[in-house]
Write an enzyme that holds these catalytic residues in place. Sequence first.
Site, PDB file in Angstrom:
ATOM      1  N   ARG A 176     -58.652  -2.834 -22.497  1.00  0.00           N
ATOM      2  CA  ARG A 176     -59.149  -3.805 -23.482  1.00  0.00           C
ATOM      3  C   ARG A 176     -60.686  -4.127 -23.376  1.00  0.00           C
ATOM      4  NH1 ARG A 176     -57.434  -8.076 -22.754  1.00  0.00           N
ATOM      5  NH2 ARG A 176     -55.990  -7.553 -21.081  1.00  0.00           N
ATOM      6  N   TYR A 197     -58.375   3.069 -27.700  1.00  0.00           N
ATOM      7  CA  TYR A 197     -57.559   2.618 -26.696  1.00  0.00           C
ATOM      8  C   TYR A 197     -56.615   1.513 -27.008  1.00  0.00           C
ATOM      9  CZ  TYR A 197     -55.654   2.008 -21.967  1.00  0.00           C
ATOM     10  OH  TYR A 197     -54.840   1.819 -20.986  1.00  0.00           O
ATOM     11  N   LYS A 215     -51.835  -6.461 -29.699  1.00  0.00           N
ATOM     12  CA  LYS A 215     -52.592  -7.929 -29.309  1.00  0.00           C
ATOM     13  C   LYS A 215     -53.166  -8.526 -30.569  1.00  0.00           C
ATOM     14  CE  LYS A 215     -51.490  -6.824 -24.999  1.00  0.00           C
ATOM     15  NZ  LYS A 215     -50.785  -7.668 -24.121  1.00  0.00           N
ATOM     16  N   HIS A 234     -47.750 -14.166 -24.881  1.00  0.00           N
ATOM     17  CA  HIS A 234     -47.865 -12.962 -24.102  1.00  0.00           C
ATOM     18  C   HIS A 234     -46.705 -12.893 -22.913  1.00  0.00           C
ATOM     19  CE1 HIS A 234     -50.537 -10.117 -21.298  1.00  0.00           C
ATOM     20  NE2 HIS A 234     -49.757  -9.318 -22.113  1.00  0.00           N
ATOM     21  N   SER A 269     -52.016  -9.638 -17.984  1.00  0.00           N
ATOM     22  CA  SER A 269     -52.074  -8.181 -18.114  1.00  0.00           C
ATOM     23  C   SER A 269     -51.803  -7.747 -16.730  1.00  0.00           C
ATOM     24  CB  SER A 269     -53.273  -7.787 -18.651  1.00  0.00           C
ATOM     25  OG  SER A 269     -53.351  -8.496 -20.099  1.00  0.00           O
ATOM     26  N   CYS A 295     -49.434  -7.892 -14.457  1.00  0.00           N
ATOM     27  CA  CYS A 295     -49.026  -8.516 -13.701  1.00  0.00           C
ATOM     28  C   CYS A 295     -47.507  -8.657 -13.499  1.00  0.00           C
ATOM     29  CB  CYS A 295     -49.437  -9.991 -13.906  1.00  0.00           C
ATOM     30  SG  CYS A 295     -51.456 -10.182 -13.284  1.00  0.00           S
ATOM     31  N   ASP A 316     -43.354  -7.664 -23.638  1.00  0.00           N
ATOM     32  CA  ASP A 316     -44.928  -8.061 -23.495  1.00  0.00           C
ATOM     33  C   ASP A 316     -45.066  -9.034 -24.508  1.00  0.00           C
ATOM     34  OD1 ASP A 316     -47.477  -7.409 -22.484  1.00  0.00           O
ATOM     35  OD2 ASP A 316     -48.152  -6.606 -24.594  1.00  0.00           O
ATOM     36  N   SER A 364     -53.680   3.496 -16.711  1.00  0.00           N
ATOM     37  CA  SER A 364     -52.963   4.565 -17.577  1.00  0.00           C
ATOM     38  C   SER A 364     -51.684   3.838 -18.055  1.00  0.00           C
ATOM     39  CB  SER A 364     -52.862   6.029 -16.653  1.00  0.00           C
ATOM     40  OG  SER A 364     -52.387   5.651 -15.239  1.00  0.00           O
TER      41      SER A 364
HETATM   42  P1  GTP Z   1     -49.319  -5.630 -19.315  1.00  0.00           P
HETATM   43  O1  GTP Z   1     -48.687  -4.300 -20.072  1.00  0.00           O
HETATM   44  O2  GTP Z   1     -50.687  -5.153 -18.924  1.00  0.00           O
HETATM   45  O3  GTP Z   1     -49.364  -6.677 -20.288  1.00  0.00           O
HETATM   46  O4  GTP Z   1     -48.703  -5.794 -17.849  1.00  0.00           O
HETATM   47  P2  GTP Z   1     -47.316  -6.225 -17.294  1.00  0.00           P
HETATM   48  O5  GTP Z   1     -47.355  -7.451 -16.924  1.00  0.00           O
HETATM   49  O6  GTP Z   1     -46.055  -5.775 -18.093  1.00  0.00           O
HETATM   50  O7  GTP Z   1     -47.328  -5.414 -15.757  1.00  0.00           O
HETATM   51  P3  GTP Z   1     -46.641  -4.336 -15.039  1.00  0.00           P
HETATM   52  O8  GTP Z   1     -44.927  -4.593 -14.861  1.00  0.00           O
HETATM   53  O9  GTP Z   1     -46.741  -3.080 -15.955  1.00  0.00           O
HETATM   54  O10 GTP Z   1     -46.968  -4.117 -13.666  1.00  0.00           O
HETATM   55  C1  GTP Z   1     -48.336  -3.903 -13.543  1.00  0.00           C
HETATM   56  C2  GTP Z   1     -48.591  -3.769 -11.952  1.00  0.00           C
HETATM   57  O11 GTP Z   1     -48.066  -4.738 -11.084  1.00  0.00           O
HETATM   58  C3  GTP Z   1     -47.835  -2.290 -11.505  1.00  0.00           C
HETATM   59  O12 GTP Z   1     -48.732  -1.618 -10.858  1.00  0.00           O
HETATM   60  C4  GTP Z   1     -46.871  -2.841 -10.917  1.00  0.00           C
HETATM   61  O13 GTP Z   1     -46.322  -1.843  -9.940  1.00  0.00           O
HETATM   62  C5  GTP Z   1     -47.077  -4.398 -10.057  1.00  0.00           C
HETATM   63  N1  GTP Z   1     -46.041  -4.902  -9.843  1.00  0.00           N
HETATM   64  C6  GTP Z   1     -44.940  -5.411 -10.708  1.00  0.00           C
HETATM   65  N2  GTP Z   1     -43.982  -6.133 -10.212  1.00  0.00           N
HETATM   66  C7  GTP Z   1     -44.570  -6.147  -9.021  1.00  0.00           C
HETATM   67  C8  GTP Z   1     -43.782  -6.946  -7.989  1.00  0.00           C
HETATM   68  O14 GTP Z   1     -42.777  -7.814  -8.233  1.00  0.00           O
HETATM   69  N3  GTP Z   1     -44.453  -7.133  -6.833  1.00  0.00           N
HETATM   70  C9  GTP Z   1     -45.603  -6.380  -6.518  1.00  0.00           C
HETATM   71  N4  GTP Z   1     -46.183  -6.487  -5.348  1.00  0.00           N
HETATM   72  N5  GTP Z   1     -46.285  -5.618  -7.726  1.00  0.00           N
HETATM   73  C10 GTP Z   1     -45.618  -5.616  -8.741  1.00  0.00           C
HETATM   74  C1  SPV Z   2     -52.364  -5.834 -21.837  1.00  0.00           C
HETATM   75  O1  SPV Z   2     -53.435  -5.512 -21.311  1.00  0.00           O
HETATM   76  O2  SPV Z   2     -51.890  -7.041 -21.817  1.00  0.00           O
HETATM   77  C2  SPV Z   2     -51.514  -4.907 -22.386  1.00  0.00           C
HETATM   78  C3  SPV Z   2     -52.210  -3.596 -22.394  1.00  0.00           C
HETATM   79  O3  SPV Z   2     -50.386  -5.055 -22.540  1.00  0.00           O
HETATM   80  S1  SPV Z   2     -52.956  -3.240 -24.135  1.00  0.00           S
HETATM   81  O4  SPV Z   2     -52.156  -3.072 -25.226  1.00  0.00           O
HETATM   82  O5  SPV Z   2     -54.049  -2.332 -23.984  1.00  0.00           O
HETATM   83  O6  SPV Z   2     -53.880  -4.801 -24.184  1.00  0.00           O
HETATM   84 MN    MN Z   3     -50.001  -7.616 -22.058  1.00  0.00          MN
END
Ligand code: GTP
Ligand code: SPV
Ligand code: MN
Length: 600
Positions: A87, A215, A224, A244, A266, A268, A293, A384
């Site tokens: 983004r 993207y 979003k 979110h 994001s 996290c 999400d 990715s």
């Molecule tokens: P968006 O799709 O961007 O909104 O992200 P999200 O909040 O769904 O994050 P996601 O669950 O994909 O995690 C993002 C990164 O954080 C990945 O690299 C995970 O491996 C890492 N991660 C997720 N949960 C944990 C956790 O409990 N501990 C640690 N150390 N890393 C974590």
């Molecule tokens: C985020 O960035 O919080 C995502 C990925 O969930 S995107 O759809 O690219 O914004």
């Molecule tokens: Mn997101």
Amino acid sequence: MNETAASLHNPPAGLGRRLPKNAALRAWVEESAELCRPESVFWCDGSEEENAFLQGQALALGVMTKLNPEKAPGSFIHRSNPNDVARVEQSTFICTRERDAAGPTNNWAEPREMYARLYGMLKGAMQGRTLFVIPYLMGPPGSPLMKVGVELTDSLYVVLNMRIMSRMGAAAYDQLDGGGEFNRGLHSLLDVNPERRFICHFPEDNAIVSVGSGYGGNVLLGKKCLALRIGSYLGRRENWMAEHMLLLCVESPEGEKTYVAAAFPSACGKTNFSMLIPPPAFEGWKVRTIGDDIAWMKPGPDGRLCAINPEAGYFGVVPGTNSQSNPNAVKMISRDTIYTNVATTEEGDVWWEGKDGPAPAHCIDWRGQPWRPGSPGAAAHPNSRFTTPMANNPALAPEADDPRGVPISAILFGGRRATTAPLVYQSFNWSHGVYIGATMGSETTAAAAGAVGQVRRDPMAMLPFCGYHMGDYFSYWLGMRKQVADLPLIFGVNWFRKSPEGAFLWPGFGENMRVLKWIVDRCHGRAPARETAIGWLPRREDFIWRGLEQFTAEDFEQVQRIDPLEWRAEADSQAEFFAKLGDRVPNELLLQRELLIARL
Ligand code: GTP
Ligand code: SPV
Ligand code: MN
């Protein structure tokens, strides 16, 4: 695999010609075609036949490559332009008549000026390409929270992704044919030039124009752009909330179901948390995913806050996904998945940092260049992503398709913080909980272009996604108290606290169940806690530790530690943020900050 030259030739009879009865839609598509001058217009119906045809076209045009069906059945890889991998917050605009309506945390532009600029760029922009009309629903059909959108795009990648991410085609035509409002989203790749990249929202017109990117969050306009930025604006007007947040169901061995929403910024941890597998000590406990999400929530007739997931698929972070961290995701993305910006192996499989097994001796990296262990840079881009239907998730909750939604018992706010923030704490009350969300800090990640690892205020994980003035958003949150009799409890969590040596203090992932169990018990009045300056904290004995005995009392003390000096600095940083928002910050939140300082 730049798809700017993509045009469809001779779709088979019956495909691409599903004209809607909705006259306003037909007129808008005609006007848009007049402006963009595509070679053809393709009306998507969302059928299997259409999907197979469009996948074939995407392969023929080099937009995607098919993966080895023995390794990754039904799956594809797309490599986006290396200048276009996340983004772009600096190019994202909220265009309202009054600048003040967008507030200081958003880029603003005057709507007529921005339309003129965008239409200037779009003029003749689709020559030699196909304009796809994508009618879609956000939310289960029949839900009072459901919304209708139509995206016009010259990207096949967008069509194939929107088909997974939303309820696309026939179900949306049913709504559109009955008349009624729909969100208008117009997208063109143009020449994928960062200088001509704009993601623009016109909340007063329920419209979106996105140009110059191909993207994810920039172009899958239901996600979003509609579900969060336009959604938050509409929500305030129509009395609902667009957040979110992941949504999950925790089921106890006795069959008691508790629904939890969690806002983490994001990259996290939302996707991971939403489908965690409880450790063996939690035999009989189940966690099921409703959404990973986005949550749309509204005060329900039963006095609870009621939530749906508006999406139908997941656009999730790939790196770090393995059978230790997220076994459900490993299964989920083993088929019918579009990968974006991962590496590929000689066998036609995908690879990324943190995948099970050793790195391949050589592969083709996300840029399309040869890569071997030791090569500079990562093989898979840190942002990715996989696009996969929610039906693939082994932990999918049946409620994900329930138009009525689910009643929320707890809301979690969780940033990525190496210091300061403890593993878990509970707010004293709703007002204090809103303050915890509003002042949340988190380190920036690769999900947005720009520096990574810098702590910034990301209120409710909505900094990049709130479609109006952040101060008014806080007031709206506080006001829910008057509309929801049985309010969710609010918690702060942090999976990412580090030791001075830089190691994560908490094992995270499935082990987060230990935290979740305490939260669920708090919701049902079953778990004790101790009062501290920042809120209610669990004592060590309030957690189940079986299977994690190596996590000592000292470790727990360290991960839960509240350092008054760190919190003083935190309060100072919050004051800076509030000052930036000006007099629209509710006094109640300013008071909460004063109270925190007094308690410290
Ligand atoms: P968006 O799709 O961007 O909104 O992200 P999200 O909040 O769904 O994050 P996601 O669950 O994909 O995690 C993002 C990164 O954080 C990945 O690299 C995970 O491996 C890492 N991660 C997720 N949960 C944990 C956790 O409990 N501990 C640690 N150390 N890393 C974590
Ligand atoms: C985020 O960035 O919080 C995502 C990925 O969930 S995107 O759809 O690219 O914004
Ligand atoms: Mn997101």
